[in-house]
Design a protein around this motif. Sequence first.
Motif, PDB file in Angstrom:
ATOM      1  N   PHE A 113      -5.849 -52.106   0.108  1.00  0.00           N
ATOM      2  CA  PHE A 113      -5.263 -51.748  -1.190  1.00  0.00           C
ATOM      3  C   PHE A 113      -4.528 -52.953  -1.770  1.00  0.00           C
ATOM      4  N   THR A 114      -5.046 -53.493  -2.852  1.00  0.00           N
ATOM      5  CA  THR A 114      -4.438 -54.664  -3.486  1.00  0.00           C
ATOM      6  C   THR A 114      -3.370 -54.198  -4.469  1.00  0.00           C
ATOM      7  N   VAL A 115      -2.156 -54.720  -4.300  1.00  0.00           N
ATOM      8  CA  VAL A 115      -1.043 -54.296  -5.165  1.00  0.00           C
ATOM      9  C   VAL A 115      -0.690 -55.358  -6.199  1.00  0.00           C
ATOM     10  N   LEU A 116      -1.039 -56.611  -5.953  1.00  0.00           N
ATOM     11  CA  LEU A 116      -0.767 -57.678  -6.912  1.00  0.00           C
ATOM     12  C   LEU A 116      -2.069 -58.425  -7.197  1.00  0.00           C
ATOM     13  N   HIS A 117      -2.337 -58.680  -8.481  1.00  0.00           N
ATOM     14  CA  HIS A 117      -3.595 -59.310  -8.881  1.00  0.00           C
ATOM     15  C   HIS A 117      -3.298 -60.530  -9.751  1.00  0.00           C
ATOM     16  N   GLY A 118      -3.461 -61.708  -9.214  1.00  0.00           N
ATOM     17  CA  GLY A 118      -3.371 -62.928 -10.021  1.00  0.00           C
ATOM     18  C   GLY A 118      -2.096 -63.071 -10.824  1.00  0.00           C
TER      19      GLY A 118
END
Length: 603
Positions: free
Chosen positions: A361-366
């Motif tokens: 689960f990715t919580v921060l994107h770029g």
Amino acid sequence: MASKVTSTVMRKGLRVLGVAIRAEKAVFTAAVLSSGVYGAMTVASAWALGWATENVVLPAFGAGETAAGAMSLALLLILGTALLKALGVAGRRYFAGVMQYRMQARSRRDVTRQYLRLPLAWHHRHPTGQLLSNANADAEAAWAPLAPLPMAVGVIVMLFTAAVAMVITDPVLAVVGFLIFPAIALMNLVYQRRLSPLATRAQQLRAEVSEIAHESFDGALVVKTLGREEEETVRFRAKAEELRDANIAVGRVRGLFDPVLEALPTLGVLAVLLVGAARLESGAITAGVLVQVAYLFTLLAFPIRALGWVLAELPRAVVGYERIHAVLSATGSMEYGAAALAADGPARLRVSDLSYAYGDFTVLHGVDFEVEPGRTVALVGPTGSGKSTLVQTFVRLVDPARGAVLVDGTDLREVARGGVSDVVSLVPQQTFLFDDTVRGNVTLGLPISDQDVWQALRLAQADGFVSALPSGLDTMVGERGTSLSGGQRQRLALARALVRRPRLLVLDDATSSVDPQVEAKILYGLRDAAAMSSASTVVVVAYRMATIALADEVVYLEHGRVADRGTHDELLARCEGYRNLVTAYEREEAEREALESDEEVSA
């Protein structure tokens, strides 16, 4: 299948013992030598008793008297062997204890250091109760066999010496006695096969009971406020009863086999006496020889059990050692470089294309933005937008999966160990205070003067209530600061960060329990460079509009991405998501204040 499992446990257990022996060669050697002295003197005492029977007791029965010299020599032989045997016992127990406790202490230190090295992401995947069990119960279990190990090695010396002595004394009686050893070995093998899975299960349950207990105690406030005491009691009782049953099963096996293992040497004595009586009657041996051999077997009954003790502890030792080894071999420990950050002046913070994920689960994107030195930036976003995760990367509690956090242009992963905490301080959402004085909670053991402590307290707007405490800085605040209010705890936590004069100060909703007026004073103070020897760059996770308005710039996060950035007024005008969020908080606060006002009027 069971035989294979037992064999595997035995091999692993011997490897565990090998680790300890290699780590404590000198102490183990001293313990084994002491045990060897005990074993040799046990055999010697049998010889002394046989000599006394032959040269003192029997002549006294035959002639009605005995020579004083023979009596004195017999006394010296018996007392001398007894004294040396006692010294052997004392040395064996002392050095075995030193070895065991050193290995336990070493394991606890190694596990604790590894906990500190491992990143926060690893700790998120492992419950606290399990970690406590690794450092305590597992460390004890892993090295429990070390206490009886030197005695078991001494028993081998004793058995070899006794075997030689019996063969020399009378080969026939020796053969009769030797028949008992294969029976003892077979019983020990069966014993281990039955005990190993039971002991393994019991050790695992100890960790599970510890996990539940810690979780219940740590969540005492939730448990009591929601009336879940009975449910938590039932949950703990169920697991504790499983542990009880597992320990009873272990005790049942031990209770069944211990008497048999104790009885086998006694059966050996009876066999020796039966055969020896016939040989004595035929004149093949003397009474002294029979007493000597029979006495050897009576002495061997207890030491032989030491082998069983070691074997009985091996399953638990294997489980404990493997659980410890799993921690020590855990990957993900942070790598450090050799770079150093400047000690003075506000820091420049740069977040470059940063992404972070919890598992899949990715919580921060770029995420990408920069904070100029000395500026105050507010991080704003709805719940779950990644704000707390982001600020954890600023102090390198976790490393981003992609991208970087740079302070003064230096990637935090290139900074030497301890270098980040020297210049960056985080005040988290959950305030933790130790069961210590106010001073101890602010300084945390650093050599900081009371003048600097009071300066930090004033900046955190905490000097007023601290001055009013019964003993001022020396007042004990209780476990987790239970004697203080939520706002007071937050201000002490803020003072703890400020007293270190950080170049970058990160506040993760750290003033939510503080009055808005007090919060404004704190933030104004932080922006005043004259308040400290060097000003700080401040990043604050904020929800109140009054707090956000004090920031030089706002970074608005949505779904783990920077949705917009600018001043508070700019975002109010152009960003609908931001406007809806902050005005919703304002409406909620206004409604709460109105409700409180109505209640006061009604009263």
